[in-house]
Design a protein around this motif. Sequence first.
Motif, mmCIF file in Angstrom:
data_model
loop_
_atom_site.group_PDB
_atom_site.id
_atom_site.type_symbol
_atom_site.label_atom_id
_atom_site.label_comp_id
_atom_site.label_asym_id
_atom_site.label_seq_id
_atom_site.Cartn_x
_atom_site.Cartn_y
_atom_site.Cartn_z
ATOM 1 N N ALA A 20 32.715 37.109 53.722
ATOM 2 C CA ALA A 20 32.166 38.456 53.542
ATOM 3 C C ALA A 20 31.418 38.516 52.206
ATOM 4 C CB ALA A 20 33.294 39.485 53.591
ATOM 5 N N CYS A 21 32.000 37.917 51.163
ATOM 6 C CA CYS A 21 31.320 37.869 49.855
ATOM 7 C C CYS A 21 30.036 37.040 49.937
ATOM 8 C CB CYS A 21 32.248 37.287 48.786
ATOM 9 S SG CYS A 21 33.615 38.370 48.342
ATOM 10 N N HIS A 28 45.791 39.235 42.197
ATOM 11 C CA HIS A 28 45.510 40.483 42.913
ATOM 12 C C HIS A 28 45.052 40.238 44.346
ATOM 13 C CE1 HIS A 28 46.006 42.800 39.249
ATOM 14 N NE2 HIS A 28 45.263 41.901 38.616
ATOM 15 N N TYR A 29 44.679 41.359 45.018
ATOM 16 C CA TYR A 29 44.283 41.319 46.434
ATOM 17 C C TYR A 29 42.939 42.036 46.598
ATOM 18 C CZ TYR A 29 49.052 39.759 47.117
ATOM 19 O OH TYR A 29 50.217 39.034 47.053
ATOM 20 N N MET A 30 42.374 41.937 47.792
ATOM 21 C CA MET A 30 41.011 42.441 48.009
ATOM 22 C C MET A 30 40.875 43.934 47.718
ATOM 23 S SD MET A 30 38.805 40.083 48.677
ATOM 24 C CE MET A 30 37.391 40.725 49.557
ATOM 25 N N GLU A 31 41.893 44.738 48.047
ATOM 26 C CA GLU A 31 41.749 46.174 47.787
ATOM 27 C C GLU A 31 41.600 46.432 46.292
ATOM 28 O OE1 GLU A 31 45.839 46.805 49.578
ATOM 29 O OE2 GLU A 31 45.839 48.445 48.146
ATOM 30 N N HIS A 32 42.244 45.595 45.468
ATOM 31 C CA HIS A 32 42.118 45.759 44.016
ATOM 32 C C HIS A 32 40.712 45.349 43.566
ATOM 33 C CE1 HIS A 32 46.539 44.753 44.679
ATOM 34 N NE2 HIS A 32 46.439 46.058 44.550
ATOM 35 N N PHE A 33 40.155 44.336 44.228
ATOM 36 C CA PHE A 33 38.778 43.909 43.935
ATOM 37 C C PHE A 33 37.814 45.057 44.232
ATOM 38 C CE2 PHE A 33 35.258 40.725 45.417
ATOM 39 C CZ PHE A 33 34.623 40.812 44.186
ATOM 40 N N HIS A 34 38.048 45.723 45.354
ATOM 41 C CA HIS A 34 37.184 46.855 45.721
ATOM 42 C C HIS A 34 37.223 47.936 44.642
ATOM 43 C CE1 HIS A 34 35.287 50.090 47.842
ATOM 44 N NE2 HIS A 34 36.409 50.785 47.944
ATOM 45 N N TRP A 35 38.452 48.301 44.230
ATOM 46 C CA TRP A 35 38.572 49.378 43.231
ATOM 47 C C TRP A 35 38.072 48.960 41.857
ATOM 48 C CZ3 TRP A 35 38.394 53.506 45.600
ATOM 49 C CH2 TRP A 35 39.160 53.777 46.726
ATOM 50 N N ALA A 36 37.957 47.656 41.638
ATOM 51 C CA ALA A 36 37.445 47.176 40.343
ATOM 52 C C ALA A 36 35.917 47.110 40.316
ATOM 53 C CB ALA A 36 38.030 45.800 40.043
ATOM 54 N N GLY A 37 35.290 47.432 41.436
ATOM 55 C CA GLY A 37 33.822 47.421 41.459
ATOM 56 C C GLY A 37 33.232 46.466 42.483
ATOM 57 N N GLY A 38 34.087 45.618 43.087
ATOM 58 C CA GLY A 38 33.614 44.748 44.163
ATOM 59 C C GLY A 38 32.639 43.682 43.701
ATOM 60 N N LEU A 39 32.012 43.052 44.678
ATOM 61 C CA LEU A 39 31.159 41.896 44.372
ATOM 62 C C LEU A 39 29.959 42.248 43.470
ATOM 63 C CD1 LEU A 39 31.052 38.834 44.932
ATOM 64 C CD2 LEU A 39 29.371 39.339 46.708
ATOM 65 N N PRO A 40 29.315 43.425 43.645
ATOM 66 C CA PRO A 40 28.199 43.717 42.737
ATOM 67 C C PRO A 40 28.623 43.678 41.269
ATOM 68 C CG PRO A 40 28.149 45.206 44.603
ATOM 69 C CD PRO A 40 29.445 44.446 44.691
ATOM 70 N N ARG A 41 29.839 44.175 40.985
ATOM 71 C CA ARG A 41 30.321 44.175 39.596
ATOM 72 C C ARG A 41 30.576 42.752 39.123
ATOM 73 N NH1 ARG A 41 31.047 43.515 35.523
ATOM 74 N NH2 ARG A 41 32.169 44.550 33.838
ATOM 75 N N LEU A 42 31.124 41.911 40.017
ATOM 76 C CA LEU A 42 31.359 40.510 39.636
ATOM 77 C C LEU A 42 30.027 39.792 39.408
ATOM 78 C CD1 LEU A 42 33.939 37.983 40.675
ATOM 79 C CD2 LEU A 42 31.584 37.352 41.109
ATOM 80 N N MET A 43 29.069 40.063 40.288
ATOM 81 C CA MET A 43 27.786 39.359 40.150
ATOM 82 C C MET A 43 27.098 39.746 38.844
ATOM 83 S SD MET A 43 26.106 38.831 43.944
ATOM 84 C CE MET A 43 26.044 40.517 44.523
#
Length: 574
Positions: A204-205, A312-327
Amino acid sequence: MSKGMRKGLTSYGDPGFSLFLRKAFIKAAGYSDDALDRPIVGIANTYSDFNPCHGNVPRLVEAVKRGVMLNGGLPMEFPTISIHESFAHPTSMFLRNLMAIDTEEMIRSQPMDSVVLIGGCDKTIPAQLMGAASADVPAIVLPVGPMLVGHYQGEMLGACTDCRRLWGKHRAGEMDADEIERVNERLAPTQGTCMVMGTASTMACIAEALGMALPGSAAIPTTHADRIRSAEDTGKQAVALTKSGPKPSEVLTQAAFRNAMTVLQAIGGSTNGLVHLTAVAGRRGIKIDLDEFDRIGRAVPVLLDLKPSGQHYMEHFHWAGGLPRLMREIAGDLDLTARTVAGGTLKDYLDEAEEVRGQTVIRSCAKPLKKTGAMATLRGNLAPRGAVIKQSAASPELMKHTGRAVVFESVEDMTDRIDDPKLDVNPGDVLVLRNAGPKGAPGMPEAGYLPIPKKLLQQGVKDMVRISDARMSGTAFGTIVLHITPEAAVGGPLALVKSGDRIRLDVPERRIELLVDEAELARRRAAFKAPPPPPGSDRGYAGLFQRTVLQADQGCDFDFCVPGRVAAGRRAAE
Ligand code: FES
């Protein structure tokens, strides 16, 4: 070129009659001329009772349709096959190429001006990307989204990193039958894909990093309202794609694949992601270079604190800003001019990223989770065409290790003997599994995560060096060398290893070596006899698979699906 209902008419020798007949049949479903004059958005529905990960697909289809109609298009839902990891025999990978062909031909043969591909469980998004890359009709991926986490005795649980960990505890006698049953009910508490950075989350990422899915769409949990809104937005955008694209050939460029490789390293992605990315790139005539992938991994650290590499888990990734924030953290390593299905460039994705104060899931490059990327590629006399190790999920003390080989001839042999109390095995040995590659098993099952022999588990051994020509679930943890190429079944050097030989793994030097002199190896090579093909390979899909599947470094696609491959000569391709 014709559009909508006029596109790709069935051949009756009279195009006027073909359209007349098509309209007669579609009017039986109650459509008006106004509806039939709209741009058509196909929606690939991968719902199946055998695929619980895709349980929310009907709701997503409904939301996509709403988005399509809000933007003046006509949604047309159609089925393709669906594959779930645990319901596919012998392994889901055996069926990925079948789904890719199904997806490609359904897109090509039906009159759609763009298509929404709803996928999620491990092999589905790769298959859809492969099919879309070949059909080259404007396409947009909509992931079904990850599950929410489970809870047991105050501990958060995730499929399937914790499935393996807790099953290991059960095998070691630390968890009784009642406890493991209760855990079984809590590991996958909602529909959706595995909520760790396994293959489904990875792909998905990857779809998002390639610019083939909307920003943020990879990490939104299945159950959330945001997931439904993302589906509606995807439907709206699919209508925009019918007007001016871009087509997959304009999105899936060399730059996009390099971006995807970079993201794969930074998220601590699944090793399967590398094989799938290679297959998708192959459909566009682009080669994924293992050495380039390794170079990227030396420069780009793992930034995502997610299981199995982190906590952590994917829901935490989402609340942290998701892939755009990581990129945004690795913007300097990405080509931000790459086009996306959202209509602009990857830079727009980064610009939209939410800044979440105090979040600890997405690390900065200054304070990464791991100093280097998720994976390293290895070469040596055991793997002339390469192998891969997920170093972010391996034991640091085993990254340089020499040990005695304990060889298993096949997945069945391993299953029969691994827990035998008489098995001659010590904690410092190297477990070797062969004939589990693309042709050997067939389908390169996720058997590379060889279980630690029970008697060693009971002594407290948590990890050993394990090597094979198989794959491994992206959710697994361990010092595990995978995708050894060429595989043993076609005469790769892995076929020459004998129990008692010494094997050296040196991840810092990127080497995997069989410490047997060349004269002895030549003798063994001369005596090599290929194992008989798996039962059923004399006909049908299994026969096609056996004759045409490529090796892991070529993405395990069928040779005839790769442009120019058959023309260049099947023999030369091997
Ligand atoms: Fe479907 Fe893990 S089993 S994503």
